[in-house]
Design a protein around this motif. Structure first.
Motif, PDB file in Angstrom:
ATOM      1  N   VAL A   5      -7.839 -10.508 -21.564  1.00 42.72           N
ATOM      2  CA  VAL A   5      -6.541  -9.889 -21.252  1.00 42.72           C
ATOM      3  C   VAL A   5      -5.397 -10.550 -22.005  1.00 42.72           C
ATOM      4  N   LEU A   6      -5.712 -11.552 -22.836  1.00 43.17           N
ATOM      5  CA  LEU A   6      -4.655 -12.317 -23.495  1.00 43.17           C
ATOM      6  C   LEU A   6      -3.870 -11.479 -24.501  1.00 43.17           C
ATOM      7  N   SER A   7      -4.462 -10.416 -24.988  1.00 43.87           N
ATOM      8  CA  SER A   7      -3.769  -9.574 -25.963  1.00 43.87           C
ATOM      9  C   SER A   7      -2.717  -8.682 -25.311  1.00 43.87           C
ATOM     10  N   ASP A   8      -2.787  -8.512 -24.009  1.00 44.65           N
ATOM     11  CA  ASP A   8      -1.813  -7.661 -23.333  1.00 44.65           C
ATOM     12  C   ASP A   8      -0.538  -8.452 -23.065  1.00 44.65           C
ATOM     13  N   PRO A   9       0.630  -7.943 -23.503  1.00 43.79           N
ATOM     14  CA  PRO A   9       1.866  -8.728 -23.347  1.00 43.79           C
ATOM     15  C   PRO A   9       2.260  -8.977 -21.897  1.00 43.79           C
ATOM     16  N   PHE A  10       2.041  -8.006 -20.999  1.00 37.31           N
ATOM     17  CA  PHE A  10       2.422  -8.183 -19.602  1.00 37.31           C
ATOM     18  C   PHE A  10       1.575  -9.259 -18.932  1.00 37.31           C
ATOM     19  N   LEU A  11       0.264  -9.189 -19.096  1.00 35.83           N
ATOM     20  CA  LEU A  11      -0.626 -10.143 -18.439  1.00 35.83           C
ATOM     21  C   LEU A  11      -0.509 -11.525 -19.080  1.00 35.83           C
ATOM     22  N   ARG A  12      -0.318 -11.575 -20.394  1.00 35.20           N
ATOM     23  CA  ARG A  12      -0.140 -12.873 -21.059  1.00 35.20           C
ATOM     24  C   ARG A  12       1.126 -13.556 -20.542  1.00 35.20           C
ATOM     25  N   ARG A  13       2.192 -12.783 -20.361  1.00 34.57           N
ATOM     26  CA  ARG A  13       3.437 -13.359 -19.847  1.00 34.57           C
ATOM     27  C   ARG A  13       3.247 -13.875 -18.425  1.00 34.57           C
ATOM     28  N   LEU A  14       2.497 -13.154 -17.595  1.00 35.02           N
ATOM     29  CA  LEU A  14       2.222 -13.633 -16.236  1.00 35.02           C
ATOM     30  C   LEU A  14       1.441 -14.944 -16.261  1.00 35.02           C
ATOM     31  N   LYS A  24      14.683  -5.255   1.712  1.00 37.61           N
ATOM     32  CA  LYS A  24      14.221  -4.023   1.107  1.00 37.61           C
ATOM     33  C   LYS A  24      15.350  -3.017   1.064  1.00 37.61           C
ATOM     34  N   PHE A  25      15.141  -1.966   0.272  1.00 35.27           N
ATOM     35  CA  PHE A  25      15.981  -0.782   0.347  1.00 35.27           C
ATOM     36  C   PHE A  25      15.069   0.424   0.312  1.00 35.27           C
ATOM     37  N   ALA A  26      15.241   1.329   1.271  1.00 36.51           N
ATOM     38  CA  ALA A  26      14.311   2.454   1.448  1.00 36.51           C
ATOM     39  C   ALA A  26      12.920   1.862   1.656  1.00 36.51           C
ATOM     40  N   GLU A  27      11.956   2.219   0.818  1.00 36.27           N
ATOM     41  CA  GLU A  27      10.601   1.674   0.932  1.00 36.27           C
ATOM     42  C   GLU A  27      10.262   0.787  -0.255  1.00 36.27           C
ATOM     43  N   LEU A  28      11.284   0.186  -0.856  1.00 35.52           N
ATOM     44  CA  LEU A  28      11.089  -0.717  -1.989  1.00 35.52           C
ATOM     45  C   LEU A  28      11.547  -2.114  -1.572  1.00 35.52           C
ATOM     46  N   THR A  29      10.596  -3.026  -1.414  1.00 35.74           N
ATOM     47  CA  THR A  29      10.932  -4.397  -1.035  1.00 35.74           C
ATOM     48  C   THR A  29      11.388  -5.174  -2.266  1.00 35.74           C
ATOM     49  N   LEU A  30      12.078  -6.290  -2.034  1.00 35.43           N
ATOM     50  CA  LEU A  30      12.590  -7.100  -3.129  1.00 35.43           C
ATOM     51  C   LEU A  30      11.465  -7.607  -4.018  1.00 35.43           C
ATOM     52  N   ASP A  31      10.364  -8.078  -3.417  1.00 37.96           N
ATOM     53  CA  ASP A  31       9.245  -8.591  -4.214  1.00 37.96           C
ATOM     54  C   ASP A  31       8.579  -7.483  -5.027  1.00 37.96           C
ATOM     55  N   ALA A  32       8.368  -6.319  -4.409  1.00 38.94           N
ATOM     56  CA  ALA A  32       7.770  -5.199  -5.144  1.00 38.94           C
ATOM     57  C   ALA A  32       8.698  -4.727  -6.257  1.00 38.94           C
ATOM     58  N   TYR A  33       9.993  -4.738  -6.000  1.00 46.05           N
ATOM     59  CA  TYR A  33      10.987  -4.353  -7.012  1.00 46.05           C
ATOM     60  C   TYR A  33      10.920  -5.292  -8.221  1.00 46.05           C
ATOM     61  N   ARG A  34      10.833  -6.581  -7.963  1.00 45.63           N
ATOM     62  CA  ARG A  34      10.746  -7.541  -9.067  1.00 45.63           C
ATOM     63  C   ARG A  34       9.453  -7.371  -9.853  1.00 45.63           C
ATOM     64  N   MET A  35       8.350  -7.175  -9.140  1.00 45.87           N
ATOM     65  CA  MET A  35       7.071  -7.033  -9.830  1.00 45.87           C
ATOM     66  C   MET A  35       6.997  -5.709 -10.575  1.00 45.87           C
ATOM     67  N   LEU A  36       7.545  -4.643  -9.992  1.00 41.64           N
ATOM     68  CA  LEU A  36       7.580  -3.340 -10.662  1.00 41.64           C
ATOM     69  C   LEU A  36       8.282  -3.455 -12.006  1.00 41.64           C
ATOM     70  N   GLN A  37       9.448  -4.102 -12.033  1.00 41.37           N
ATOM     71  CA  GLN A  37      10.188  -4.221 -13.285  1.00 41.37           C
ATOM     72  C   GLN A  37       9.493  -5.156 -14.258  1.00 41.37           C
ATOM     73  N   CYS A  38       8.836  -6.175 -13.733  1.00 40.16           N
ATOM     74  CA  CYS A  38       8.126  -7.126 -14.591  1.00 40.16           C
ATOM     75  C   CYS A  38       6.999  -6.467 -15.376  1.00 40.16           C
ATOM     76  N   LEU A  39       6.494  -5.334 -14.891  1.00 44.73           N
ATOM     77  CA  LEU A  39       5.365  -4.654 -15.528  1.00 44.73           C
ATOM     78  C   LEU A  39       5.822  -3.407 -16.281  1.00 44.73           C
ATOM     79  N   GLU A  40       7.071  -3.418 -16.759  1.00 40.06           N
ATOM     80  CA  GLU A  40       7.587  -2.304 -17.546  1.00 40.06           C
ATOM     81  C   GLU A  40       8.286  -2.827 -18.787  1.00 40.06           C
ATOM     82  N   TRP A  41       8.409  -1.958 -19.772  1.00 38.53           N
ATOM     83  CA  TRP A  41       9.126  -2.285 -21.004  1.00 38.53           C
ATOM     84  C   TRP A  41      10.621  -2.080 -20.810  1.00 38.53           C
ATOM     85  N   GLU A  42      11.391  -2.972 -21.369  1.00 35.00           N
ATOM     86  CA  GLU A  42      12.842  -2.827 -21.389  1.00 35.00           C
ATOM     87  C   GLU A  42      13.233  -2.039 -22.644  1.00 35.00           C
TER      88      GLU A  42
END
Length: 637
Positions: free
Chosen positions: A534-543, A237-255
């Motif tokens: 939920v299939l129409s949602d790009p984030f959930l469909r990708r998961l 982790k760094f500060a209060e952001l763990t590696l797994d939460a960091y990966r999931m946080l970015q996975c649920l955002e637009w680039e």
């Protein structure tokens, strides 16, 4: 004389007023849609007024004794406010605005040149570097992170040398944390890696897009909110952001469309010469943030990120978000935690090359550990209740904290009055599925059937050193957020040493497979409504498609016997046409393995012979027999 003091006095009054407002909002919770929004508007306005005043009266303020670090502190407070708003809303523009202010402090060297003996200012500079690192990390500014890490390490060493009576142990730990984080995060170890965020250019598949657009379920849900929780001992982790939460946080955002290709912005120049910000100017380019954001993208889902929460705090956050969830919306809940207190990650790792006896001994030791660590079984009228119901839970607490730290699957049931998409990453994840004798979560919902993605009980790696790898983040979460990297980690294939053509071809194989699976999902008549809505949602469909790949890859690498602990589950079941044994899924894993030359790591079944080929061979045998050739030749065909 009074006239000379008017400007400094007004400035100090503005500083005091802004600081008082800042103190009110600093500790506001980072979840909920209406938490203190009116206060934030007030404090933003106060600091913008202060910033503008010091710009317009800079000469008089400097003459009256204004220090450069004071200007940096004001800019840092504004950066803090913007980052706090990003954590509450997940709006990328707030994160970028925060980065702009922090970067200006760094480039204009507001904290540099201060007197070495001023310990108070040194601590302000240390905190500035730590906050800037967190913002840069989330924004994937890899070069900035490396630069700031070096500055932070040098400053800690300098402080230790000049303030020997002060203990800087905590700041040494901060440096160790960030170094460990960037040595594991693939954004730093594999510069050519794709972003975790959803990139429209890379994650939208043209072949499946028409099917997704035409797909319409009886009910369509919008993904609006998420809760991301991680609680493990000794996790990266760094500060209060763990590696797994960091990966999931970015996975649920637009680039943002251009940011992936502009990770390393050039130094600002004036008249072809690198700009020098060491002068008195306090102007910060407020329009720079507009150039780094993409207004064409939809808003990111809101995310509440919880680091090592108590059970009651987690439930309170979920209750707040459920209460404020808009109609026809779904909430994603990601829970990453150990199933028992005192578990050691290395003891739960399997290698696909181990002997059957070794696997049995590991299973026996694992079961023994569970029995020793389990809580006492409750009794009703002297009779034991179902042990599975009470013995399986997620552990959210320090070692030996008792049953108050147990999160049971039944604790989630009240929230199923609203649609839930749950990802459980734990060695007790299977506790969330129903059994023959009782209902835990799946099948016991109170209104809406929940979508569940459940991790394997243990990770598996081809390389025996997987025990070390398993301490660098969850394998299941890695598959859901970076499938190619997780696949290569599982088989011991080094992406950092690979040719770009090899990596791009591997990504193309995955993209083609995901596109094909999306079409099958859209056309499948047996697709459960839970997934269809939920299939129409790009984030959930990708998961969902990444889960299909994860399940297939783990199924192929697992030994034929005793593979259940190493396989993820989904509830309700996805169509059989996308099962790990289906041709369309298995062939995709096989193509990727062949491309990377790691097919020997997997247990692929022998190719099936088609009916036409069988008929042809039978005909050839008959003809050869009629011609009187030897039986040995016939058998050799």
């Amino acid at each position: 004389m009074a006239e000379d003091d008017a400007v400094p006095n007004s400035f100090r009054a503005l500083v005091d007023s802004a600081d008082r407002k800042f103190a009110r909002v600093r500790d506001f919770p980072s979840y909920g849609r209406a938490q203190g929004q009116r206060y934030f508007h007030k404090v933003f306005k106060a600091y913008m007024t202060l910033w503008k005043y010091q710009q317009e009266n800079r000469a008089q303020l400097v003459k009256a004794g204004l220090n450069r670090w004071e200007i940096g502190e004001i800019a840092g407070r504004i950066g803090q406010l913007y980052f706090g708003q990003y954590m509450r809303t997940s709006e990328a523009r707030f994160l970028v605005e925060s980065y702009v202010f922090y970067e200006a402090i760094l480039k204009r060297r507001y904290f540099e040149g201060c007197e070495v003996k001023d310990l108070r200012v040194r601590f302000k500079e240390l905190r500035f570097y730590a906050r800037f690192l967190l913002v840069s990390l989330i924004l994937n500014r890899t070069e900035t992170v490396k630069l700031v890490v070096e500055k932070l390490r040098a400053l800690v060493d300098d402080c230790k040398a000049n303030f020997r009576e002060t203990n800087f142990k905590e700041w040494k730990l901060v440096v160790q944390e960030i170094l460990c984080f960037i040595n594991i995060d693939t954004n730093f170890t594999i510069p050519s890696s794709r972003p975790f965020r959803y990139c429209a250019m890379l994650d939208s598949h043209p072949n499946s897009a028409p099917y997704v657009l035409r797909f319409h379920a009886e009910k369509v849900l919008k993904f609006r909110d998420a809760v991301l929780m991680s609680y493990h001992r000794n996790e990266v982790k760094f500060a209060e952001l763990t590696l797994d939460a960091y990966r999931m946080l970015q996975c649920l955002e637009w680039e943002p469309s251009g940011s992936f290709y502009q990770k390393h912005p050039a130094e600002p120049k004036e008249n072809c010469v690198a700009a020098d910000y060491s002068g008195a100017s306090g102007l910060i380019d407020m329009n720079l943030a507009a150039d780094m954001t993409d207004p064409t993208l939809p808003p990111n889902p809101r995310k509440a990120i919880l680091y090592r929460p108590s059970v009651t705090h987690l439930i309170a956050v979920m209750a707040t978000i459920c209460e404020e969830l808009p109609p026809e919306s779904i909430m994603l809940v990601y829970l990453s935690a150990s199933g028992k207190p005192g578990h050691i990650n290395a003891s739960k790792v399997e290698t696909s090359g181990g002997s059957r006896q070794t696997r049995k001994s590991m299973l026996a030791s694992h079961n023994s550990l569970e029995q020793n660590c389990s809580a006492p079984k409750p009794h009703i009228n002297g009779v034991k209740e179902s042990s599975d119901y009470y013995d399986n839970y997620l552990w959210l607490g320090p070692k030996g904290n008792g049953g108050s730290s147990n999160l049971y699957p039944g604790d989630i049931i009240p929230f199923t009055r609203r649609p839930l998409f749950m990802i459980i990453d734990s060695d007790s994840s299977h506790a969330f599925k129903a059994s023959v004798s009782y209902l835990v979560l799946h099948g016991a919902e109170r209104g809406e059937k929940a979508a569940l993605l459940l991790s394997p009980l243990r990770p598996i790696f081809k390389d025996p050193s997987g025990a070390v790898i398993s301490q660098k983040g969850s394998q299941f979460t890695f598959f859901l957020t970076a499938p190619l990297q997780a696949f290569c980690q599982m088989v011991g294939f080094s992406l950092s040493d690979s040719d770009m053509e090899v990596i791009n071809a591997a990504e193309s194989i995955l993209s083609a497979s995901f596109s094909e699976w999306e079409v099958i999902l859209c056309k499948s008549p047996s697709l459960d409504l839970v997934w269809a809505q939920v299939l129409s949602d790009p984030f959930l469909r990708r998961l969902i498609v990444r889960f299909i790949f994860c399940r297939a890859a783990l199924s192929a690498i697992c030994p034929p016997e005793g593979s259940d602990p190493f396989l993820p589950l989904c509830l309700p079941q996805l169509p059989n046409s996308l099962s790990p044994k289906s041709d369309v899924v298995q062939s995709s894993v096989s193509r990727l393995a062949d491309h990377l030359k790691v097919s020997n790591c997997f247990h692929f079944p022998a190719p099936r012979v088609s009916t036409q080929v069988k008929d042809f061979l039978s005909t050839q045998r008959y003809m050869i027999a009629e011609w009187g050739l030897s039986q040995s030749i016939v058998e050799g065909i």
